[in-house]
Design a protein around this motif. Structure first.
Motif, PDB file in Angstrom:
ATOM      1  N   THR A 156      53.279  41.162  48.661  1.00  0.00           N
ATOM      2  CA  THR A 156      54.038  40.539  49.816  1.00  0.00           C
ATOM      3  C   THR A 156      54.332  41.913  51.255  1.00  0.00           C
ATOM      4  N   ASP A 157      55.010  43.129  50.470  1.00  0.00           N
ATOM      5  CA  ASP A 157      55.059  44.018  51.475  1.00  0.00           C
ATOM      6  C   ASP A 157      54.091  43.940  52.446  1.00  0.00           C
ATOM      7  N   MET A 158      52.818  44.490  51.980  1.00  0.00           N
ATOM      8  CA  MET A 158      51.059  44.936  52.573  1.00  0.00           C
ATOM      9  C   MET A 158      51.367  43.873  53.230  1.00  0.00           C
ATOM     10  N   LYS A 190      54.268  33.275  33.568  1.00  0.00           N
ATOM     11  CA  LYS A 190      53.132  33.147  32.396  1.00  0.00           C
ATOM     12  C   LYS A 190      52.656  35.173  32.111  1.00  0.00           C
ATOM     13  N   THR A 191      51.228  34.849  32.814  1.00  0.00           N
ATOM     14  CA  THR A 191      50.204  35.677  32.980  1.00  0.00           C
ATOM     15  C   THR A 191      51.148  37.141  33.231  1.00  0.00           C
ATOM     16  N   LEU A 192      51.974  37.207  33.412  1.00  0.00           N
ATOM     17  CA  LEU A 192      52.856  38.435  33.193  1.00  0.00           C
ATOM     18  C   LEU A 192      52.975  39.250  31.894  1.00  0.00           C
ATOM     19  N   ARG A 237      55.780  44.007  29.920  1.00  0.00           N
ATOM     20  CA  ARG A 237      57.032  45.358  30.379  1.00  0.00           C
ATOM     21  C   ARG A 237      56.481  44.670  32.087  1.00  0.00           C
ATOM     22  N   GLN A 238      55.915  44.200  32.838  1.00  0.00           N
ATOM     23  CA  GLN A 238      56.206  44.033  34.197  1.00  0.00           C
ATOM     24  C   GLN A 238      57.585  42.910  34.031  1.00  0.00           C
ATOM     25  N   LEU A 239      57.325  41.987  32.692  1.00  0.00           N
ATOM     26  CA  LEU A 239      58.764  40.898  32.998  1.00  0.00           C
ATOM     27  C   LEU A 239      60.088  42.095  32.948  1.00  0.00           C
ATOM     28  N   LEU A 282      59.925  40.552  40.200  1.00  0.00           N
ATOM     29  CA  LEU A 282      60.207  41.283  40.435  1.00  0.00           C
ATOM     30  C   LEU A 282      60.444  41.180  42.131  1.00  0.00           C
ATOM     31  N   SER A 283      58.632  40.604  42.427  1.00  0.00           N
ATOM     32  CA  SER A 283      58.939  40.120  43.987  1.00  0.00           C
ATOM     33  C   SER A 283      59.478  38.469  43.570  1.00  0.00           C
ATOM     34  N   GLN A 284      59.619  37.286  43.170  1.00  0.00           N
ATOM     35  CA  GLN A 284      60.445  36.620  42.924  1.00  0.00           C
ATOM     36  C   GLN A 284      62.019  36.433  43.099  1.00  0.00           C
ATOM     37  N   VAL A 285      62.759  37.882  42.767  1.00  0.00           N
ATOM     38  CA  VAL A 285      64.296  37.776  42.770  1.00  0.00           C
ATOM     39  C   VAL A 285      64.409  38.875  43.899  1.00  0.00           C
ATOM     40  N   ASP A 286      63.216  39.061  44.399  1.00  0.00           N
ATOM     41  CA  ASP A 286      63.946  40.417  45.104  1.00  0.00           C
ATOM     42  C   ASP A 286      62.146  40.636  47.324  1.00  0.00           C
ATOM     43  N   ALA A 287      61.228  40.855  46.189  1.00  0.00           N
ATOM     44  CA  ALA A 287      61.443  42.211  47.496  1.00  0.00           C
ATOM     45  C   ALA A 287      59.982  41.022  47.950  1.00  0.00           C
ATOM     46  N   ILE A 342      72.474  35.987  45.580  1.00  0.00           N
ATOM     47  CA  ILE A 342      72.873  36.992  45.855  1.00  0.00           C
ATOM     48  C   ILE A 342      72.427  37.735  47.074  1.00  0.00           C
ATOM     49  N   LYS A 343      70.600  38.148  46.715  1.00  0.00           N
ATOM     50  CA  LYS A 343      70.415  38.586  48.068  1.00  0.00           C
ATOM     51  C   LYS A 343      70.662  37.824  49.361  1.00  0.00           C
ATOM     52  N   ASN A 344      69.962  36.915  49.111  1.00  0.00           N
ATOM     53  CA  ASN A 344      69.853  36.187  50.458  1.00  0.00           C
ATOM     54  C   ASN A 344      71.205  36.019  51.070  1.00  0.00           C
TER      55      ASN A 344
HETATM   56  N1  LIG Z   1      60.724  43.864  50.553  1.00  0.00           N
HETATM   57  C1  LIG Z   1      61.805  44.226  49.467  1.00  0.00           C
HETATM   58  O1  LIG Z   1      62.790  44.114  50.044  1.00  0.00           O
HETATM   59  C2  LIG Z   1      61.009  44.816  48.597  1.00  0.00           C
HETATM   60  C3  LIG Z   1      62.193  44.726  46.849  1.00  0.00           C
HETATM   61  C4  LIG Z   1      62.291  45.727  46.248  1.00  0.00           C
HETATM   62  C5  LIG Z   1      60.677  46.016  45.875  1.00  0.00           C
HETATM   63  N2  LIG Z   1      59.554  46.048  47.139  1.00  0.00           N
HETATM   64  C6  LIG Z   1      57.996  46.681  46.673  1.00  0.00           C
HETATM   65  O2  LIG Z   1      57.866  45.703  45.638  1.00  0.00           O
HETATM   66  C7  LIG Z   1      56.808  46.657  44.939  1.00  0.00           C
HETATM   67  C8  LIG Z   1      56.613  46.321  43.856  1.00  0.00           C
HETATM   68  O3  LIG Z   1      56.366  44.906  43.325  1.00  0.00           O
HETATM   69  P1  LIG Z   1      55.723  44.158  41.805  1.00  0.00           P
HETATM   70  O4  LIG Z   1      56.280  44.538  40.665  1.00  0.00           O
HETATM   71  O5  LIG Z   1      55.380  42.740  42.352  1.00  0.00           O
HETATM   72  O6  LIG Z   1      54.553  44.948  42.159  1.00  0.00           O
HETATM   73  P2  LIG Z   1      52.683  44.982  42.362  1.00  0.00           P
HETATM   74  O7  LIG Z   1      52.647  44.067  42.787  1.00  0.00           O
HETATM   75  O8  LIG Z   1      51.831  45.737  42.144  1.00  0.00           O
HETATM   76  O9  LIG Z   1      52.695  43.986  40.953  1.00  0.00           O
HETATM   77  C9  LIG Z   1      52.606  44.566  39.597  1.00  0.00           C
HETATM   78  C10 LIG Z   1      50.934  44.273  38.863  1.00  0.00           C
HETATM   79  O10 LIG Z   1      51.196  42.788  38.210  1.00  0.00           O
HETATM   80  C11 LIG Z   1      49.938  42.078  39.101  1.00  0.00           C
HETATM   81  N3  LIG Z   1      49.676  40.733  38.462  1.00  0.00           N
HETATM   82  C12 LIG Z   1      51.305  39.998  39.657  1.00  0.00           C
HETATM   83  N4  LIG Z   1      51.314  39.165  39.700  1.00  0.00           N
HETATM   84  C13 LIG Z   1      50.862  38.487  38.480  1.00  0.00           C
HETATM   85  C14 LIG Z   1      50.623  37.144  37.247  1.00  0.00           C
HETATM   86  N5  LIG Z   1      51.430  36.096  38.096  1.00  0.00           N
HETATM   87  N6  LIG Z   1      49.731  37.344  36.481  1.00  0.00           N
HETATM   88  C15 LIG Z   1      49.009  38.715  36.255  1.00  0.00           C
HETATM   89  N7  LIG Z   1      49.077  40.204  36.503  1.00  0.00           N
HETATM   90  C16 LIG Z   1      50.312  40.361  38.013  1.00  0.00           C
HETATM   91  C17 LIG Z   1      49.522  42.753  40.118  1.00  0.00           C
HETATM   92  O11 LIG Z   1      48.406  43.142  40.303  1.00  0.00           O
HETATM   93  C18 LIG Z   1      50.081  44.481  39.359  1.00  0.00           C
HETATM   94  O12 LIG Z   1      48.968  45.065  38.983  1.00  0.00           O
HETATM   95  C19 LIG Z   1      57.080  47.780  45.278  1.00  0.00           C
HETATM   96  O13 LIG Z   1      55.660  48.179  46.131  1.00  0.00           O
HETATM   97  C20 LIG Z   1      58.166  48.255  46.158  1.00  0.00           C
HETATM   98  O14 LIG Z   1      58.426  48.926  47.599  1.00  0.00           O
HETATM   99  C21 LIG Z   1      59.641  46.142  48.162  1.00  0.00           C
END
Ligand SMILES: NC(=O)c1ccc[n+]([C@@H]2O[C@H](COP(=O)([O-])OP(=O)(O)OC[C@H]3O[C@@H](n4cnc5c(N)ncnc54)[C@H](O)[C@@H]3O)[C@@H](O)[C@H]2O)c1
Length: 355
Positions: free
Chosen positions: A102-104, A165-167, A170-172, A126-131, A213-215
């Motif tokens: 979403t950033d790139m 569901k597929t995350l 650790r990522q959650l 992380l991207s749902q609640v923030d990025a 909150i973020k919004n």
């Molecule tokens: N723009 C903003 O306001 C803001 C805020 C917070 C963080 N960020 C940025 O967000 C980035 C981190 O985001 P992230 O934690 O989402 O990392 P990420 O995008 O690297 O995703 C984490 C991993 O999960 C995988 N993945 C994604 N969705 C999946 C799914 N549904 N099922 C299985 N695998 C999945 C991805 O391929 C990746 O390997 C950082 O670069 C940070 O700087 C931006």
């Protein structure tokens, strides 16, 4: 759950992929592109296909996953693919992925032909609640995170817990760090409520409250002149430790894991320099350490971490600025601290690990 209104766009929740369908049906883009990474191609594109079976006229631009690829080289690849596939100014880029995508993708779209429309479909917690909310787009330059970028709003954001569901667990857990932050900086009740939710199956209501909150913060202060700086709580130290870990560890910290460490250090600084009570400090440390892993943060790494912190784009005239808690649910900003004070918080963190 009603869509949340942000700076000129809506964030859709319930049945959001049906809303995506309606969005696409009522717009007339000349071309539609999906930006994915290998993982979201595998796990998330099929869900789009399930809900929008009739959507067939699009191209997919796929990149390798991971923070190390959020850079100008990959961005050039995205621009080149858009050119090769004949994108014009009336094209739409759909960013389907975590915060890296979403950033790139937001950055690539906001600069391609001086800007084309994009939408965000965040697929990590992380991207749902923030990025995906707030309009910050960007890439890293070398080891400096998010140093190149724009403030550009998407046309819409579509959030669905189905993607989670597929995350991995650790990522959650990593994404959950931003939910904890939202409670700490803005909503004491929410901070205590989230302690009862199942982190590996987070309810849409919790995600919704976090986005609210973020919004509220980003619509009040879109360009980070004031209130928006509170979102940096835990991030001044957290980002620097994340950068250090990415460069030095074979299994580097995830973003949220580093932010958890940053929130502990910055809670200590809040206690020392901004009136956060000792009971609140103890409570924050207890809870964060019960959810997130400890990190072995060696004194020999302090100088490197300090250097990364000095490069943070939020510093002004070399001063390191912090957002610090006043109490749980209330945060101040523009608090500038000296290196020795910051290092005291690193020592405090390490002393916790030895207790
Ligand atoms: N723009 C903003 O306001 C803001 C805020 C917070 C963080 N960020 C940025 O967000 C980035 C981190 O985001 P992230 O934690 O989402 O990392 P990420 O995008 O690297 O995703 C984490 C991993 O999960 C995988 N993945 C994604 N969705 C999946 C799914 N549904 N099922 C299985 N695998 C999945 C991805 O391929 C990746 O390997 C950082 O670069 C940070 O700087 C931006």
């Amino acid at each position: 759950m009603l869509p949340i209104q942000s700076n000129g766009y809506s964030v859709f929740f319930d049945n959001s992929l049906a809303s995506l369908k309606e969005f696409l049906n009522t717009s007339d883009y000349s071309k539609v592109f999906f930006l994915t990474d290998l993982n979201t191609s595998e796990h998330c594109l099929p869900l789009i296909g399930k809900y929008l079976p009739e959507l067939d006229n699009y191209d997919i631009i796929e990149v390798d996953p991971g923070e190390e690829n959020k850079n100008i080289d990959y961005c050039i690849g995205v621009w080149q693919m858009l050119l090769d596939f004949g994108a014009d100014r009336n094209s739409l880029l759909i960013n389907l992925g975590g915060g890296v995508i979403t950033d790139m993708g937001g950055f690539a779209a906001s600069t391609f032909k001086r800007g084309i429309d994009f939408i965000q479909i965040p697929t990590t917690l992380l991207s749902q609640v923030d990025a995906s909310v707030g309009g910050k787009t960007g890439i890293d330059l070398g080891s400096i995170k998010n140093i190149i970028g724009t403030f550009t709003q998407p046309k819409a954001v579509f959030i669905s817990t189905e993607f989670l569901k597929t995350l991995s667990k650790r990522q959650l857990v990593s994404g959950f760090a931003e939910i904890v932050k939202h409670g700490l900086i803005a909503d004491k009740d929410y901070y205590y409520q989230i302690q009862n939710i199942d982190i590996v199956d987070p309810p849409a209501e919790a995600i919704y409250r976090s986005v609210e909150i973020k919004n509220h913060v980003v619509t009040t202060d879109p360009f980070e002149k004031g209130l928006r700086k509170t979102l940096n709580f835990g991030h001044t130290i957290g980002h620097a430790v994340e950068t250090y870990s990415l460069k030095n560890d074979s299994d580097p910290l995830l973003h949220g894991e580093a932010i958890a460490l940053g929130m502990i250090c910055e809670s200590f600084l809040s206690h020392k320099h901004n009136g956060l009570g000792e009971e609140d400090l103890k409570e924050i440390i207890r809870y964060i350490r019960s959810v997130f892993p400890d990190y072995s943060f060696k004194p020999s790494s302090y100088s490197d971490v300090m250097e990364f912190m000095k490069n943070d784009k939020k510093n002004i005239s070399g001063n390191i600025g912090f957002a610090l808690l006043k109490e749980i649910g209330q945060c101040d900003y523009n608090i500038y601290l000296e290196e020795t004070q910051i290092i005291e918080s690193f020592n405090y963190y390490n002393s916790l690990l030895n207790q």
